[in-house]
Design an enzyme around this catalytic site. Sequence first.
Site, short mmCIF file in Angstrom:
data_model
loop_
_atom_site.label_atom_id
_atom_site.label_comp_id
_atom_site.label_asym_id
_atom_site.label_seq_id
_atom_site.Cartn_x
_atom_site.Cartn_y
_atom_site.Cartn_z
N THR A 137 1.59 3.26 -2.23
CA THR A 137 1.28 4.06 -3.10
C THR A 137 -0.16 4.93 -2.48
OG1 THR A 137 -0.10 2.82 -4.55
CG2 THR A 137 1.71 3.20 -5.39
N SER A 156 -9.69 0.10 0.28
CA SER A 156 -10.07 0.72 1.75
C SER A 156 -11.12 1.57 1.63
CB SER A 156 -8.77 1.53 2.07
OG SER A 156 -8.84 2.84 1.10
N LYS A 178 -11.66 -6.87 7.56
CA LYS A 178 -10.61 -6.26 8.38
C LYS A 178 -10.47 -7.09 9.76
CE LYS A 178 -8.18 -2.76 6.18
NZ LYS A 178 -6.61 -2.65 6.41
N ALA A 185 -4.76 -2.26 0.89
CA ALA A 185 -6.38 -2.72 1.13
C ALA A 185 -7.05 -2.10 -0.01
CB ALA A 185 -6.81 -2.22 2.36
N GLY A 232 0.94 -1.14 0.04
CA GLY A 232 0.05 -0.21 0.02
C GLY A 232 0.86 1.12 0.08
N ASP A 245 1.03 -8.05 -5.92
CA ASP A 245 -0.33 -7.63 -5.53
C ASP A 245 -0.80 -8.71 -4.29
OD1 ASP A 245 -3.05 -6.87 -7.56
OD2 ASP A 245 -3.41 -7.98 -5.69
N GLU A 290 -13.42 0.58 11.96
CA GLU A 290 -14.33 -0.19 11.32
C GLU A 290 -15.12 -1.32 12.11
OE1 GLU A 290 -16.94 0.78 8.57
OE2 GLU A 290 -16.31 2.85 9.34
#
Length: 351
Positions: free
Chosen positions: A12, A90, A161, A88, A10, A64, A134
């Site tokens: 980026t 997300s 998650k 994720a 993640g 990936d 969450e």
Amino acid sequence: MKKKIALVTGITGQDGSYLAELLLKKNYIVHGLIRKSSSFNTGRIDNIYIDPHNKTNFFLHYGDLTDSNSIYNLINNIRPDEIYNLGAQSHVGVSFENPEYTSEVSGIGTLRLLEAIRFLKIKKIKFYQASTSELFGETYKKNIFNEKSKFHPKSPYGVAKLYSYWITSVYREAYGIFACNGILFNHESPRRGETFVTRKITRFLTRKKLGSKDILYLGNLNAKRDWGHAKDYVEMQWRILQQKKPDDFVVATGQTQSVRQFIDTSVKLLNMKIKWQGKGLNEKCYLINKGKKELLIKIDKKYFRPNEVNYLKGDASKAFKKLKFKPKFSFKDLVRDMIINDLKLAQKEQK
Ligand code: NAP
Ligand code: G4F
């Protein structure tokens, strides 16, 4: 001294880009997993990538979270000291439309990393899992949530998650892996993706300030979130892995604001005047300028989720104590930082 090696999935994304900068400052060698995309997806890390000083300590690798082989080979090749799993799907709203994909990436993706660590028997690896508020989802009497609160996710994202949270905990207990969960409440920044509500608002209002004629469409204005700054929170991600023992931590500000309050704060910082009128789906927000009323915001049903988390507020006492967590940015500082950045962007767009 030998440099520590970190692998960031993640990289980026919002957090990945800030974390990479932080780790490089701390003299790490940083490897990032990036996915192949048909257009450029490295905008947030281009500043790092093109800096010649980083030539020997910053590396990107295609891979990936849905591809076990790419993960296994990468960990085997670079043999990191620390892995930060920030990758994720997300977006909570999108997870209702792509539940299976979200589960693959944000749930099983974590298992793929942990399995690689287990198979490769690289004892030194410390693993950070990007867990989330969450997980709590349901509000029990306007609770303030901590590490002991009951989980009750309300979206496919939250459930994916939750799987990641528990599999991280199970691999810690079963195999002695140094695996930790950072249960982070919402955190934003000028690098926040533009489909998340805060950035959607600051991008829109700053363009409006410069004369745009657009209207903003939003969903639930009454949802409340505990919003912190991503720069503060990536520091906590690193600190979680520097503890003597692996553990789980809530990271939050302890303050909560509604989407409407986020708009009101942004508007004030921009020296604009607005007026809310109507109720429910018919509620509208008007810009008041030189006695004239111009439609600014309308409600669109499509931005409501099939199941909503109405209220989130975190109790980060454990992180305050053990990680010496003290957020540098207040809510107003956060909004200001986003507004300043987006005003500059809007000015550039105008040119
Ligand atoms: P973000 O900006 O959406 O970044 C997500 C990152 O995951 C991007 O780099 C994305 O790559 C990458 N990714 C998506 N699918 C992938 C796949 N199949 N394989 C590999 N990488 C993939 O998220 P963020 O705000 O930085 O959040 C970082 C992490 O913290 C996420 O796991 C998020 O769920 C969690 N979290 C965030 C918050 C928050 O408020 N920001 C709160 C709690 C937890 P592309 O750039 O190619 O899309
Ligand atoms: O900005 P949001 O999309 O963030 P949300 O759903 O809280 O999720 C974020 O924070 C989580 C931590 O709690 C992370 F785990 C997750 O990865 C992500 O970073 O929405 C915030 C609130 C919601 O209640 C939503 O219904 O804003 C409401 N909202 C109202 N109108 C909207 C909109 N959200 C979005 N994205 N777009 C709207 O137009």
